[in-house]
Scaffold this motif. Structure first.
Motif: not given
Length: 198
Positions: A122-134
């Protein structure tokens, strides 16, 4: 999630596969394990065919993510799930093995005779965490392997350490169960054994 309300604000953090030096090292996780084998035996030892993906994250980056989430505005994290990883830090296991071989001197890649095809891919997208918290990873696998190598040298890690119960969670649990210190539900059997389990 059903319990979330004005008085209870849960946030769900799904960690990628952790790596990195720690006083409570996990020797059974892929980057730590491949680096440990390379250091202790001179072989980057692949137990699988290496053609699967993993989202990898340094233990310090996980701590940073947890801190950022606890400091984030409630409306940003309330009842939200976040993948704790950087989208750019997804790796094929065979590429991790190549990095270990480049960082650890005088080692060679070796595949197990009974190398298996790992179903966990599996590959995972972490963009939501980056956008929400920096959140932004400060580590990458190459730098993490170098850190592990430095600490394995400092502590003179042996293959027995790496493969034994000291750094392998499952073997530790089995050992504690064999001694009667924890039961089948992983509960301490009596309070006098609490210190031994810790």
């Amino acid at each position: 999630a059903d319990l979330a309300d004005d008085d209870f604000s849960p946030t769900y953090l799904r960690n990628g596969t952790v790596y990195g030096y720690s006083p409570v090292l996990r020797g059974d996780l892929v980057v730590n394990n491949l680096t440990g084998h390379a250091f202790a035996t001179g072989k980057v030892f692949l137990k699988s065919d290496g053609r699967v993906w993993r989202p990898l994250i340094h233990v310090s980056d996980i701590a940073q993510a947890f801190k950022l989430v606890t400091e984030a505005p409630r409306d940003v994290v309330h009842n939200e799930a976040f993948n704790v990883c950087s989208t750019t830090e997804n790796y094929l296991i065979r590429d991790v093995a190549t990095i270990v071989g480049e960082v650890v001197p005088d080692c060679e890649l070796q595949m197990a005779d009974d190398a298996f095809v790992d179903a966990r891919n599996y590959r995972v997208n972490g963009d939501k965490l980056a956008e929400a918290t920096g959140f932004k990873s400060k580590w990458n696998v190459r730098r993490g392997v170098a850190e592990l190598l430095e600490n394995y040298r400092r502590h003179n890690l042996s293959i027995e350490d790496l493969e034994g119960p000291r750094f392998r969670r499952r073997k530790t649990v089995e050992s504690l169960q064999g001694q009667g210190l924890v039961d089948g539900e992983l509960r301490v059997t009596d309070t006098s054994s609490q210190a031994a389990v810790a």
